[in-house]
Design a protein around this motif. Structure first.
Motif, PDB file in Angstrom:
ATOM      1  N   CYS A 168       4.748  -8.347   6.566  1.00 24.85           N
ATOM      2  CA  CYS A 168       4.428  -9.557   5.793  1.00 24.85           C
ATOM      3  C   CYS A 168       5.501 -10.634   5.794  1.00 24.85           C
ATOM      4  O   CYS A 168       6.699 -10.353   5.670  1.00 24.85           O
ATOM      5  N   ASN A 177       3.190 -11.445  -6.656  1.00 25.33           N
ATOM      6  CA  ASN A 177       3.214 -10.131  -7.311  1.00 25.33           C
ATOM      7  C   ASN A 177       3.107 -10.404  -8.792  1.00 25.33           C
ATOM      8  O   ASN A 177       4.057 -10.240  -9.547  1.00 25.33           O
ATOM      9  N   THR A 203      -2.094 -11.785  -7.350  1.00 28.52           N
ATOM     10  CA  THR A 203      -2.399 -10.478  -6.814  1.00 28.52           C
ATOM     11  C   THR A 203      -1.421  -9.451  -7.378  1.00 28.52           C
ATOM     12  O   THR A 203      -0.246  -9.769  -7.541  1.00 28.52           O
ATOM     13  N   HIS A 256       0.611  -5.671  -7.305  1.00 28.29           N
ATOM     14  CA  HIS A 256       1.093  -4.562  -6.474  1.00 28.29           C
ATOM     15  C   HIS A 256       0.945  -3.273  -7.283  1.00 28.29           C
ATOM     16  O   HIS A 256       1.271  -3.257  -8.463  1.00 28.29           O
ATOM     17  N   GLN A 258      -3.804  -1.615   1.290  1.00 27.76           N
ATOM     18  CA  GLN A 258      -3.525  -1.843   2.728  1.00 27.76           C
ATOM     19  C   GLN A 258      -3.952  -0.699   3.634  1.00 27.76           C
ATOM     20  O   GLN A 258      -4.515  -0.933   4.702  1.00 27.76           O
ATOM     21  N   ARG A 261       5.314   0.283   1.738  1.00 28.23           N
ATOM     22  CA  ARG A 261       4.580  -0.049   0.522  1.00 28.23           C
ATOM     23  C   ARG A 261       5.170   0.655  -0.702  1.00 28.23           C
ATOM     24  O   ARG A 261       4.817   0.355  -1.834  1.00 28.23           O
ATOM     25  N   ILE A 312      -7.330  -7.562  10.651  1.00 29.60           N
ATOM     26  CA  ILE A 312      -6.650  -6.917  11.778  1.00 29.60           C
ATOM     27  C   ILE A 312      -5.182  -7.301  11.683  1.00 29.60           C
ATOM     28  O   ILE A 312      -4.853  -8.471  11.426  1.00 29.60           O
ATOM     29  N   TYR A 313      -4.326  -6.327  11.861  1.00 31.00           N
ATOM     30  CA  TYR A 313      -2.891  -6.585  11.804  1.00 31.00           C
ATOM     31  C   TYR A 313      -2.497  -7.687  12.787  1.00 31.00           C
ATOM     32  O   TYR A 313      -2.897  -7.679  13.950  1.00 31.00           O
ATOM     33  N   ARG A 363       3.876 -10.783  12.957  1.00 31.18           N
ATOM     34  CA  ARG A 363       4.471 -12.041  12.520  1.00 31.18           C
ATOM     35  C   ARG A 363       5.940 -12.086  12.903  1.00 31.18           C
ATOM     36  O   ARG A 363       6.686 -11.119  12.648  1.00 31.18           O
TER      37      ARG A 363
END
Ligand code: SAH
Ligand code: SF4
Ligand code: F3S
Length: 482
Positions: free
Chosen positions: A181, A219, A255, A257, A284, A296, A354-355, A358
């Motif tokens: 991310c 978060n 969102t 976590h 995820q 995560r 889809i991944y 980045r």
């Protein structure tokens, strides 16, 4: 962005502002605030870039496609800008804001010379000043230093718009560093606005007729803004304080976590009527091995336990999530674990992707990237399952009486569209006089993406149904009654 912003003061020449928003709700909020900050300068919103004096692209960097859209849009804007210049229609200032601006400001300037201004997510309050010196600002990459405190202090208190629902950013940034991310790099470290600042913005929104707030943060459940006693608050305490504001009847947040889902927040879902029974809680993946590789910081069992505790506090909680398929090294077995998790949880809605590798993130250089056709097939299978669950959830509402907050007119004559407590879109005929109100609605049917309902007219029926609403949702509905 809103098309109902107040017009500039009489006597001031109107300039046209076009903002195009990509990405998450935080960008939607930011776009509204950019319009607010520019309004005193005489900028009024327009629906198309064709006649705009100032165009802002508020961009998203989360996946490659999102970032690439910006460059193709900029290509079109350049043509428009040149045509306007040649026709002697005056100039057009083009700004790129948001997460692509933050991540690759210099690259934008290099690839597209028509861009006048690049401004990162923490510097929108500087827009008026930047506009007056665009030439100098070009290439400066304003706002790369993450200082949200200045941004929120400097944005005007007054907010435009006339909707009955509103976004309110309470937290920005992310310290989690999931390996796929970009957000920790584009939005900086976790930071929460003080309680007093949030309450004062919420009061202003309530005065304007807003009845439902969605608290935003990358978060959001890590919220720890300073309270009146100088100590950090929690999101649960903030929600209680917001619910005390007259007019604010519904509160949502996104969102979250899983690791920040604290006991007091879970308890609040069982106790605070205004807190809506819908929770976006991304996981995820359902594979412990992938969750570790994704950093995560929790496993699948912890997620199941959390869901159990949340459903114990609020049995009718509708759950939503985000999923990534094709993360580097994902095997058929890992993917099956994700499908299994989804089958066990039963989602009311969900997003799956889809991944996308980045630049600068650890996962981008991991070995064993998954072949695109494999990832596509997995996405297809996952989305089919999620859609099946969403449709089943919507269909299961038929016959229930749900409190609906009506937000806007529908496509048919006198039709109105509102939201159920579970964030479902509800279409009701002959209800346009109810816009702005929370009204009990009998759900006639549920489809893939929405519910159809009808108004319950008589007061007697209404009172009777309030009992039904309470029973059905497992929570008292006093704040939901009109
Ligand atoms: N802060 C939120 C998510 C923000 S990004 C959270 O932690 O849940 C929104 C969603 O985009 C993520 O939940 C994830 O599912 C997806 N996403 C993020 N980076 C991605 C990438 N590189 N490729 C594909 N999807 C990605
Ligand atoms: Fe990205 Fe993970 Fe932070 Fe969410 S928690 S914004 S997915 S790094
Ligand atoms: Fe996109 Fe930035 Fe939001 S990358 S998802 S706009 S935080």
């Amino acid at each position: 962005m809103s098309d109902t912003l107040a017009h500039p003061k009489a006597g001031q020449a109107t300039k046209r502002l076009f903002i195009k928003t990509y990405g998450c709700q935080m960008n939607v909020y930011d776009s509204e605030r950019m319009a607010d900050v520019l309004r005193p300068l005489g900028y009024a919103p327009t629906e198309t870039p064709d006649d705009a004096d100032f165009v802002i692209l508020n961009t998203c960097h989360i996946r490659e496609k999102a970032a690439e859209k910006v460059y193709s849009e900029l290509g079109k804007l350049r043509v428009l800008k040149e045509a306007r210049g040649e026709a002697g229609q005056g100039g057009m200032t083009i700004a790129v804001a948001g997460c692509v601006a933050q991540a690759e400001g210099e690259e934008i300037m290099r690839r597209q010379p028509a861009v006048d201004l690049v401004v990162g997510p923490q510097a929108y309050h500087q827009l008026p000043e930047l506009l007056t010196r665009t030439a100098r600002a070009r290439g400066e990459r304003i706002g790369a230093d993450f200082a949200p405190v200045d941004k929120f202090d400097a944005l005007p208190a007054a907010r435009g718009g006339d909707g009955v629902t509103a976004f309110l950013t309470v937290q920005e940034g992310c310290d989690k560093f999931c390996t796929f991310c970009v957000v920790p790099y584009t939005r900086g470290a976790e930071w929460s606005r003080p309680v007093a600042a949030v309450l004062s913005e919420a009061r202003a929104l309530a005065d304007r007729g807003v009845r439902e707030l969605t608290l935003l943060g990358q978060n959001v459940n890590a919220y720890d803004g300073e309270g009146a006693d100088g100590k950090p608050s929690t999101l649960a305490r903030l929600a209680y304080a917001l619910a005390d504001i007259p007019g604010i009847d519904r509160i949502r947040y996104t969102t979250s976590h899983p690791n920040d889902m604290s006991d007091d927040l879970i308890a609040a879902h069982g106790e605070l009527d205004a807190l809506m029974p819908y929770l976006h809680l991304p996981v995820q993946s359902g594979s412990d091995r992938l969750l570790r590789l994704m950093n995560r910081k929790h496993g699948r069992q912890k997620y199941f336990d959390l869901i159990d505790r949340i459903r114990a506090a609020r049995p009718d909680m509708a759950l939503s999530g985000d999923f990534i398929v094709g993360f580097p090294g994902e095997t058929e077995r890992d993917f099956e674990d994700t499908m299994d998790l989804v089958r066990r949880v039963h989602y009311a809605s969900a997003f799956s992707f889809i991944y996308s590798p980045r630049p600068g993130t650890p996962a981008a250089t991991m070995a064993a990237q998954v072949a695109p056709e494999v990832a596509k097939a997995r996405l297809h299978a996952l989305q089919a399952l999620l859609l099946e669950q969403q449709t089943a959830f919507n269909e299961s509402q038929a016959g229930r009486i749900l409190p609906v907050l009506f937000e806007k007119k529908g496509r048919h004559d006198a039709q109105a569209i509102g939201r159920s407590p579970y964030l479902q879109s509800v279409h009701v005929d002959d209800a346009d006089h109810m816009i702005g109100q929370i009204v009990p609605v009998e759900i006639v049917s549920g489809q893939q993406n929405s519910l159809a309902g009808r108004l319950i007219h008589s007061q007697a029926a209404h009172l009777q149904q309030r009992g039904a609403v309470s029973q059905a949702t497992g929570a008292p509905s006093s704040s939901e009654a009109p």
